[in-house]
Each structure stands twice: as structure tokens, then as C-alpha cells.
Design a protein around this motif. Structure first.
Motif, PDB file in Angstrom:
ATOM      1  N   ASN A  25       0.842  -1.202   0.000  1.00  0.00           N
ATOM      2  CA  ASN A  25       0.000   0.000   0.000  1.00  0.00           C
ATOM      3  C   ASN A  25       0.878   1.254   0.000  1.00  0.00           C
ATOM      4  O   ASN A  25       2.076   1.202   0.309  1.00  0.00           O
ATOM      5  CB  ASN A  25      -1.004  -0.010   1.165  1.00  0.00           C
ATOM      6  CG  ASN A  25      -0.369   0.230   2.514  1.00  0.00           C
ATOM      7  OD1 ASN A  25       0.381   1.188   2.704  1.00  0.00           O
ATOM      8  ND2 ASN A  25      -0.662  -0.639   3.473  1.00  0.00           N
ATOM      9  N   ALA A  26       0.287   2.380  -0.333  1.00  0.00           N
ATOM     10  CA  ALA A  26       1.037   3.618  -0.561  1.00  0.00           C
ATOM     11  C   ALA A  26       1.823   4.075   0.666  1.00  0.00           C
ATOM     12  O   ALA A  26       2.962   4.541   0.536  1.00  0.00           O
ATOM     13  CB  ALA A  26       0.088   4.727  -1.017  1.00  0.00           C
ATOM     14  N   GLU A  27       1.241   3.936   1.860  1.00  0.00           N
ATOM     15  CA  GLU A  27       1.936   4.388   3.076  1.00  0.00           C
ATOM     16  C   GLU A  27       3.180   3.552   3.366  1.00  0.00           C
ATOM     17  O   GLU A  27       4.231   4.074   3.725  1.00  0.00           O
ATOM     18  CB  GLU A  27       0.989   4.366   4.280  1.00  0.00           C
ATOM     19  CG  GLU A  27       0.032   5.536   4.320  1.00  0.00           C
ATOM     20  CD  GLU A  27       0.743   6.883   4.312  1.00  0.00           C
ATOM     21  OE1 GLU A  27       1.669   7.095   5.114  1.00  0.00           O
ATOM     22  OE2 GLU A  27       0.363   7.734   3.479  1.00  0.00           O
ATOM     23  N   VAL A  28       3.041   2.241   3.214  1.00  0.00           N
ATOM     24  CA  VAL A  28       4.177   1.352   3.451  1.00  0.00           C
ATOM     25  C   VAL A  28       5.235   1.575   2.373  1.00  0.00           C
ATOM     26  O   VAL A  28       6.438   1.612   2.664  1.00  0.00           O
ATOM     27  CB  VAL A  28       3.727  -0.129   3.485  1.00  0.00           C
ATOM     28  CG1 VAL A  28       4.925  -1.065   3.588  1.00  0.00           C
ATOM     29  CG2 VAL A  28       2.761  -0.366   4.635  1.00  0.00           C
ATOM     30  N   LEU A  29       4.783   1.764   1.124  1.00  0.00           N
ATOM     31  CA  LEU A  29       5.716   2.038   0.024  1.00  0.00           C
ATOM     32  C   LEU A  29       6.504   3.315   0.299  1.00  0.00           C
ATOM     33  O   LEU A  29       7.724   3.363   0.113  1.00  0.00           O
ATOM     34  CB  LEU A  29       4.967   2.156  -1.303  1.00  0.00           C
ATOM     35  CG  LEU A  29       5.806   2.543  -2.511  1.00  0.00           C
ATOM     36  CD1 LEU A  29       6.877   1.491  -2.806  1.00  0.00           C
ATOM     37  CD2 LEU A  29       4.928   2.748  -3.741  1.00  0.00           C
ATOM     38  N   LYS A  30       5.811   4.333   0.770  1.00  0.00           N
ATOM     39  CA  LYS A  30       6.464   5.609   1.093  1.00  0.00           C
ATOM     40  C   LYS A  30       7.574   5.402   2.127  1.00  0.00           C
ATOM     41  O   LYS A  30       8.690   5.904   1.960  1.00  0.00           O
ATOM     42  CB  LYS A  30       5.411   6.585   1.626  1.00  0.00           C
ATOM     43  CG  LYS A  30       5.915   7.951   2.003  1.00  0.00           C
ATOM     44  CD  LYS A  30       4.748   8.800   2.489  1.00  0.00           C
ATOM     45  CE  LYS A  30       5.222  10.135   2.996  1.00  0.00           C
ATOM     46  NZ  LYS A  30       4.099  10.950   3.503  1.00  0.00           N
ATOM     47  N   SER A  91       5.209  -0.040 -13.117  1.00  0.00           N
ATOM     48  CA  SER A  91       3.750   0.073 -13.206  1.00  0.00           C
ATOM     49  C   SER A  91       3.178   0.054 -11.802  1.00  0.00           C
ATOM     50  O   SER A  91       3.233  -0.974 -11.125  1.00  0.00           O
ATOM     51  CB  SER A  91       3.181  -1.094 -14.014  1.00  0.00           C
ATOM     52  OG  SER A  91       3.730  -1.110 -15.306  1.00  0.00           O
ATOM     53  N   LEU A  92       2.662   1.199 -11.386  1.00  0.00           N
ATOM     54  CA  LEU A  92       2.089   1.319 -10.048  1.00  0.00           C
ATOM     55  C   LEU A  92       0.730   1.998 -10.136  1.00  0.00           C
ATOM     56  O   LEU A  92       0.447   2.722 -11.102  1.00  0.00           O
ATOM     57  CB  LEU A  92       3.009   2.151  -9.142  1.00  0.00           C
ATOM     58  CG  LEU A  92       4.407   1.605  -8.860  1.00  0.00           C
ATOM     59  CD1 LEU A  92       5.239   2.654  -8.144  1.00  0.00           C
ATOM     60  CD2 LEU A  92       4.336   0.320  -8.046  1.00  0.00           C
ATOM     61  N   GLU A  93      -0.101   1.768  -9.116  1.00  0.00           N
ATOM     62  CA  GLU A  93      -1.365   2.499  -9.014  1.00  0.00           C
ATOM     63  C   GLU A  93      -1.056   3.978  -8.787  1.00  0.00           C
ATOM     64  O   GLU A  93       0.031   4.330  -8.329  1.00  0.00           O
ATOM     65  CB  GLU A  93      -2.194   1.954  -7.842  1.00  0.00           C
ATOM     66  CG  GLU A  93      -2.615   0.501  -7.996  1.00  0.00           C
ATOM     67  CD  GLU A  93      -3.616   0.293  -9.115  1.00  0.00           C
ATOM     68  OE1 GLU A  93      -4.442   1.209  -9.339  1.00  0.00           O
ATOM     69  OE2 GLU A  93      -3.574  -0.766  -9.753  1.00  0.00           O
ATOM     70  N   ASP A  94      -2.033   4.842  -9.060  1.00  0.00           N
ATOM     71  CA  ASP A  94      -1.819   6.290  -8.944  1.00  0.00           C
ATOM     72  C   ASP A  94      -1.349   6.702  -7.549  1.00  0.00           C
ATOM     73  O   ASP A  94      -0.434   7.512  -7.414  1.00  0.00           O
ATOM     74  CB  ASP A  94      -3.100   7.057  -9.294  1.00  0.00           C
ATOM     75  CG  ASP A  94      -3.340   7.110 -10.797  1.00  0.00           C
ATOM     76  OD1 ASP A  94      -2.378   6.858 -11.559  1.00  0.00           O
ATOM     77  OD2 ASP A  94      -4.482   7.397 -11.204  1.00  0.00           O
ATOM     78  N   GLN A  98       2.254   8.273  -6.746  1.00  0.00           N
ATOM     79  CA  GLN A  98       2.344   9.589  -6.121  1.00  0.00           C
ATOM     80  C   GLN A  98       3.189   9.541  -4.857  1.00  0.00           C
ATOM     81  O   GLN A  98       3.990  10.446  -4.595  1.00  0.00           O
ATOM     82  CB  GLN A  98       0.942  10.133  -5.804  1.00  0.00           C
ATOM     83  CG  GLN A  98       0.923  11.609  -5.488  1.00  0.00           C
ATOM     84  CD  GLN A  98       1.509  12.462  -6.602  1.00  0.00           C
ATOM     85  OE1 GLN A  98       1.124  12.350  -7.766  1.00  0.00           O
ATOM     86  NE2 GLN A  98       2.468  13.317  -6.266  1.00  0.00           N
ATOM     87  N   ALA A  99       3.058   8.469  -4.083  1.00  0.00           N
ATOM     88  CA  ALA A  99       3.873   8.310  -2.871  1.00  0.00           C
ATOM     89  C   ALA A  99       5.346   8.217  -3.244  1.00  0.00           C
ATOM     90  O   ALA A  99       6.203   8.839  -2.608  1.00  0.00           O
ATOM     91  CB  ALA A  99       3.431   7.056  -2.099  1.00  0.00           C
ATOM     92  N   PHE A 100       5.659   7.451  -4.296  1.00  0.00           N
ATOM     93  CA  PHE A 100       7.037   7.316  -4.762  1.00  0.00           C
ATOM     94  C   PHE A 100       7.594   8.666  -5.211  1.00  0.00           C
ATOM     95  O   PHE A 100       8.698   9.071  -4.827  1.00  0.00           O
ATOM     96  CB  PHE A 100       7.103   6.299  -5.906  1.00  0.00           C
ATOM     97  CG  PHE A 100       8.477   6.117  -6.478  1.00  0.00           C
ATOM     98  CD1 PHE A 100       9.366   5.218  -5.911  1.00  0.00           C
ATOM     99  CD2 PHE A 100       8.900   6.861  -7.578  1.00  0.00           C
ATOM    100  CE1 PHE A 100      10.649   5.049  -6.426  1.00  0.00           C
ATOM    101  CE2 PHE A 100      10.168   6.709  -8.093  1.00  0.00           C
ATOM    102  CZ  PHE A 100      11.047   5.796  -7.516  1.00  0.00           C
TER     103      PHE A 100
END
Length: 197
Positions: A25-30, A91-94, A98-100
Motif C-alpha cells: 500500500n502507498a503508506e508502506v511504500l512511502k 507500473s504502479l497504481e496512482d 504519487q507516494a514514490f
């Protein structure tokens, strides 16, 4: 890990990184991106135990994600990738993308400075002198209308004290011919390097 400017070219690496990051998920990816940047900058990197638990990775997947992401982050900074270019590689979700991108924007200066220091500490040759000539290449019988401006650049490099001298002379002469576009790229690269110093 060996980092090169051509860097992240393997299709397998791209696919694997996209697959591994898309499960997060975006938070963990961040947080993972920030910890990988920390590692590149010489601080403690991501915790295997923590990210294996939160991402569902096994040991080898964690190592692969860590290594591939570090390599990709370095390439993003070295090549000054924009959003569109990054999307071509992973290829990532939006929300993940955005987090990246947010991490990269916030930490880009720090990454540039750290990479510059790493490169400065590598044993290498140092430019000691240069000379240049401007040429105008005219057409030939096969290419009658071909006309090109070329800059002939002769550089003298002196070997770094830590590098074993491979020839009788510590100096090496390097000659290149640059088109107008090549010269513009060289100047832009040198200007960016100077800004980071």
C-alpha cells in the motif's frame, strides 16, 4: 551493488520491481522508499523483519526489492527522470506512484549530494587540461547536402593517486567529437554537477 548510469535496463528487474512494489500500500511504500534512500545516503536501511511482515515478502523478495529500488532511485536522480519516464519503468497504481514521486521530490537534493560524494571518493582519473577545435563537416559524393558542425575536444586526464599507473605516463589523452546536441548535453550535465557541489 554496482551502480552505473545506464543502470536499470533489465526487463526482468523492471517487472520484478513493479510486481513487488504493486503489492504494497502507498503508506508502506512511502516508508520503504525513504528507508532505501537512507541506505543510499549512508544511514540505516529498511528493516527486513518489518517490511517482510507488512509487505508479505520472503527473504529473497525483500533483498530483490531493496536492491532493485536502490538502483532505480539512483538512476532516477542521475537521469533526472520525470513522472512519465518513471511510469515507463514501473507500473504502479496512482496513489503508489504519487507516494514514490513525493519521496523522490523531498529527498532528491540529499540523494544528489550523497551520490556526488560517493563518486568523488572513487579512485578515478581527474581532468587536468583540455583543448578544443571547431570543425565544419561538408558533404561528400554520397551525402552531398550533409553539413554538420563538430567540436573536437581533447582532454588530458591525470590518474588518481590511488589508481595503479598502467602506463609509463600518469597522463592520458582523450579525444572526442561532439555534435551540437552532444555538446549541449555535456554542458547541461556539467552545470548540474556544479550545482550539486
Amino acid at each position: 551493488m554496482t551502480r552505473t548510469t545506464s543502470g536499470f535496463k533489465s526487463n526482468t528487474s523492471k517487472e520484478n520491481l513493479s510486481h513487488l512494489l504493486s503489492t504494497v500500500n502507498a503508506e508502506v511504500l512511502k516508508e520503504f522508499v525513504h528507508r532505501c534512500i537512507d541506505k543510499i545516503c549512508g544511514r540505516k536501511g529498511p528493516s527486513e523483519e518489518k517490511f517482510c511482515a507488512s509487505c508479505g515478502w520472503n527473504h529473497s523478495q525483500f533483498l530483490e526489492a531493496n536492491s532493485a529500488l536502490e538502483e532505480f532511485l539512483v538512476e532516477c536522480v542521475e537521469q533526472d527522470y520525470n513522472r512519465k519516464k518513471i511510469e515507463e519503468f514501473v507500473s504502479l497504481e496512482d496513489n503508489q506512484l504519487q507516494a514514490f514521486l513525493n519521496c523522490l521530490v523531498v529527498r532528491k537534493d540529499e540523494l544528489q549530494i550523497s551520490l556526488l560524494r560517493q563518486y568523488q571518493n572513487r579512485p578515478s582519473q581527474v581532468l587536468s587540461d583540455f583543448d578544443w577545435k571547431l570543425k565544419w563537416v561538408m558533404g561528400s559524393s554520397s551525402l552531398a547536402s550533409y553539413q554538420e558542425t563538430l567540436l573536437e575536444l581533447d582532454m588530458t586526464a591525470v590518474q588518481h593517486p590511488k589508481v595503479p599507473i598502467t602506463s609509463k605516463s600518469p597522463y592520458e589523452r582523450i579525444s572526442v567529437e561532439l555534435t551540437r546536441d552532444d555538446l549541449s548535453t555535456l554542458i547541461n550535465t556539467l552545470e548540474k554537477a556544479q550545482e550539486c557541489m
